[in-house]
Design a protein around this motif. Structure first.
Motif, PDB file in Angstrom:
ATOM      1  N   ASN A 117       0.824  -1.212   0.000  1.00 49.41           N
ATOM      2  CA  ASN A 117       0.000   0.000   0.000  1.00 49.41           C
ATOM      3  C   ASN A 117       0.855   1.258   0.000  1.00 49.41           C
ATOM      4  O   ASN A 117       0.555   2.216  -0.715  1.00 49.41           O
ATOM      5  CB  ASN A 117      -0.955   0.002   1.194  1.00 49.41           C
ATOM      6  CG  ASN A 117      -2.078  -0.996   1.042  1.00 49.41           C
ATOM      7  OD1 ASN A 117      -2.409  -1.413  -0.068  1.00 49.41           O
ATOM      8  ND2 ASN A 117      -2.662  -1.406   2.151  1.00 49.41           N
ATOM      9  N   SER A 149       2.267   1.661  -3.438  1.00 45.25           N
ATOM     10  CA  SER A 149       1.219   2.108  -4.361  1.00 45.25           C
ATOM     11  C   SER A 149       0.930   3.594  -4.201  1.00 45.25           C
ATOM     12  O   SER A 149       0.731   4.301  -5.201  1.00 45.25           O
ATOM     13  CB  SER A 149      -0.055   1.306  -4.136  1.00 45.25           C
ATOM     14  OG  SER A 149       0.163  -0.051  -4.414  1.00 45.25           O
ATOM     15  N   GLN A 150       0.898   4.059  -2.971  1.00 42.99           N
ATOM     16  CA  GLN A 150       0.674   5.487  -2.720  1.00 42.99           C
ATOM     17  C   GLN A 150       1.808   6.327  -3.289  1.00 42.99           C
ATOM     18  O   GLN A 150       1.582   7.373  -3.896  1.00 42.99           O
ATOM     19  CB  GLN A 150       0.550   5.745  -1.213  1.00 42.99           C
ATOM     20  CG  GLN A 150      -0.719   5.208  -0.608  1.00 42.99           C
ATOM     21  CD  GLN A 150      -1.948   5.915  -1.129  1.00 42.99           C
ATOM     22  OE1 GLN A 150      -1.969   7.137  -1.250  1.00 42.99           O
ATOM     23  NE2 GLN A 150      -2.970   5.147  -1.469  1.00 42.99           N
ATOM     24  N   LYS A 151       3.017   5.847  -3.112  1.00 46.26           N
ATOM     25  CA  LYS A 151       4.202   6.579  -3.564  1.00 46.26           C
ATOM     26  C   LYS A 151       4.332   6.557  -5.087  1.00 46.26           C
ATOM     27  O   LYS A 151       4.662   7.565  -5.709  1.00 46.26           O
ATOM     28  CB  LYS A 151       5.444   5.936  -2.914  1.00 46.26           C
ATOM     29  CG  LYS A 151       6.730   6.667  -3.113  1.00 46.26           C
ATOM     30  CD  LYS A 151       7.828   5.974  -2.315  1.00 46.26           C
ATOM     31  CE  LYS A 151       9.180   6.563  -2.617  1.00 46.26           C
ATOM     32  NZ  LYS A 151      10.265   5.866  -1.928  1.00 46.26           N
ATOM     33  N   ALA A 152       4.050   5.385  -5.697  1.00 45.67           N
ATOM     34  CA  ALA A 152       4.258   5.209  -7.135  1.00 45.67           C
ATOM     35  C   ALA A 152       3.032   5.542  -7.973  1.00 45.67           C
ATOM     36  O   ALA A 152       3.158   5.818  -9.164  1.00 45.67           O
ATOM     37  CB  ALA A 152       4.690   3.771  -7.421  1.00 45.67           C
ATOM     38  N   GLY A 153       1.853   5.432  -7.358  1.00 49.04           N
ATOM     39  CA  GLY A 153       0.642   5.593  -8.143  1.00 49.04           C
ATOM     40  C   GLY A 153       0.332   4.359  -8.971  1.00 49.04           C
ATOM     41  O   GLY A 153      -0.485   4.396  -9.876  1.00 49.04           O
ATOM     42  N   ARG A 154       0.997   3.260  -8.667  1.00 52.56           N
ATOM     43  CA  ARG A 154       0.810   1.988  -9.354  1.00 52.56           C
ATOM     44  C   ARG A 154       0.812   0.871  -8.318  1.00 52.56           C
ATOM     45  O   ARG A 154       1.433   0.995  -7.277  1.00 52.56           O
ATOM     46  CB  ARG A 154       1.953   1.717 -10.335  1.00 52.56           C
ATOM     47  CG  ARG A 154       2.112   2.741 -11.430  1.00 52.56           C
ATOM     48  CD  ARG A 154       3.241   2.328 -12.339  1.00 52.56           C
ATOM     49  NE  ARG A 154       3.551   3.347 -13.332  1.00 52.56           N
ATOM     50  CZ  ARG A 154       4.537   3.238 -14.196  1.00 52.56           C
ATOM     51  NH1 ARG A 154       5.310   2.168 -14.203  1.00 52.56           N
ATOM     52  NH2 ARG A 154       4.767   4.196 -15.074  1.00 52.56           N
ATOM     53  N   THR A 155       0.138  -0.243  -8.662  1.00 48.48           N
ATOM     54  CA  THR A 155       0.080  -1.362  -7.729  1.00 48.48           C
ATOM     55  C   THR A 155       0.976  -2.519  -8.133  1.00 48.48           C
ATOM     56  O   THR A 155       1.201  -3.431  -7.349  1.00 48.48           O
ATOM     57  CB  THR A 155      -1.363  -1.892  -7.613  1.00 48.48           C
ATOM     58  OG1 THR A 155      -1.822  -2.285  -8.914  1.00 48.48           O
ATOM     59  CG2 THR A 155      -2.282  -0.837  -7.040  1.00 48.48           C
ATOM     60  N   GLN A 212       8.554  -1.711  -8.798  1.00 46.51           N
ATOM     61  CA  GLN A 212       8.530  -0.250  -8.862  1.00 46.51           C
ATOM     62  C   GLN A 212       9.918   0.195  -8.442  1.00 46.51           C
ATOM     63  O   GLN A 212      10.441  -0.253  -7.427  1.00 46.51           O
ATOM     64  CB  GLN A 212       7.452   0.342  -7.957  1.00 46.51           C
ATOM     65  CG  GLN A 212       6.042   0.090  -8.448  1.00 46.51           C
ATOM     66  CD  GLN A 212       5.784   0.633  -9.836  1.00 46.51           C
ATOM     67  OE1 GLN A 212       6.175   1.760 -10.166  1.00 46.51           O
ATOM     68  NE2 GLN A 212       5.147  -0.174 -10.680  1.00 46.51           N
ATOM     69  N   TRP A 234      12.951   3.253  -8.032  1.00 45.89           N
ATOM     70  CA  TRP A 234      13.355   4.648  -7.852  1.00 45.89           C
ATOM     71  C   TRP A 234      14.864   4.735  -7.971  1.00 45.89           C
ATOM     72  O   TRP A 234      15.595   3.893  -7.436  1.00 45.89           O
ATOM     73  CB  TRP A 234      12.961   5.167  -6.473  1.00 45.89           C
ATOM     74  CG  TRP A 234      11.532   5.588  -6.384  1.00 45.89           C
ATOM     75  CD1 TRP A 234      11.044   6.856  -6.502  1.00 45.89           C
ATOM     76  CD2 TRP A 234      10.407   4.753  -6.130  1.00 45.89           C
ATOM     77  NE1 TRP A 234       9.677   6.844  -6.350  1.00 45.89           N
ATOM     78  CE2 TRP A 234       9.262   5.569  -6.127  1.00 45.89           C
ATOM     79  CE3 TRP A 234      10.244   3.379  -5.927  1.00 45.89           C
ATOM     80  CZ2 TRP A 234       7.982   5.078  -5.915  1.00 45.89           C
ATOM     81  CZ3 TRP A 234       8.973   2.882  -5.716  1.00 45.89           C
ATOM     82  CH2 TRP A 234       7.870   3.718  -5.712  1.00 45.89           C
ATOM     83  N   HIS A 275      11.189   8.468  -9.815  1.00 44.36           N
ATOM     84  CA  HIS A 275      10.442   7.217  -9.973  1.00 44.36           C
ATOM     85  C   HIS A 275      10.584   6.786 -11.423  1.00 44.36           C
ATOM     86  O   HIS A 275      10.069   7.422 -12.334  1.00 44.36           O
ATOM     87  CB  HIS A 275       8.967   7.415  -9.608  1.00 44.36           C
ATOM     88  CG  HIS A 275       8.156   6.184  -9.795  1.00 44.36           C
ATOM     89  ND1 HIS A 275       7.007   6.174 -10.536  1.00 44.36           N
ATOM     90  CD2 HIS A 275       8.338   4.912  -9.350  1.00 44.36           C
ATOM     91  CE1 HIS A 275       6.503   4.952 -10.536  1.00 44.36           C
ATOM     92  NE2 HIS A 275       7.295   4.172  -9.827  1.00 44.36           N
ATOM     93  N   GLY A 307       9.637   3.745 -12.620  1.00 48.30           N
ATOM     94  CA  GLY A 307       8.490   2.944 -13.026  1.00 48.30           C
ATOM     95  C   GLY A 307       8.821   1.484 -12.839  1.00 48.30           C
ATOM     96  O   GLY A 307       9.456   1.104 -11.863  1.00 48.30           O
TER      97      GLY A 307
END
Length: 84
Positions: free
Chosen positions: A42, A45-51, A55, A57, A62, A64
């Motif tokens: 979670n 997901s909040q940090k990346a905007g993806r689930t 991911q 960095w 970021h 991706g």
């Protein structure tokens, strides 16, 4: 050298490929497993905007996922990011 953080899952083939590329370049990275850790997934997901994983960095950038990492490599831009 830039700080690299990669969120992964043990059975994810894209995670394996991303780690192989970084390893082949001799890049040290911090790996954070999301397996069985809903709170960590979670937060990612909040940090990346993806689930999805991986991911990645590089410092504060970021990148991706795996495909994004390989696209940077093909474009000749990954090494410059890794240099920080």
């Amino acid at each position: 050298m830039a700080k690299v953080v990669i969120y992964t899952s043990a059975w994810c083939p894209f995670c394996i490929r991303a780690k192989q590329l970084l390893g082949n370049k001799g890049v040290a990275f911090e790996e954070i497993s999301v397996d069985g850790r809903a709170d960590v997934r979670n937060a990612m997901s909040q940090k990346a905007g993806r689930t999805s994983v991986p991911q990645i960095w590089i410092d504060q950038t970021h990148v991706g996922g795996c495909d994004d990492l390989y696209a940077l490599e093909r474009a000749g831009r990954l090494d410059a990011l890794l240099q920080g």
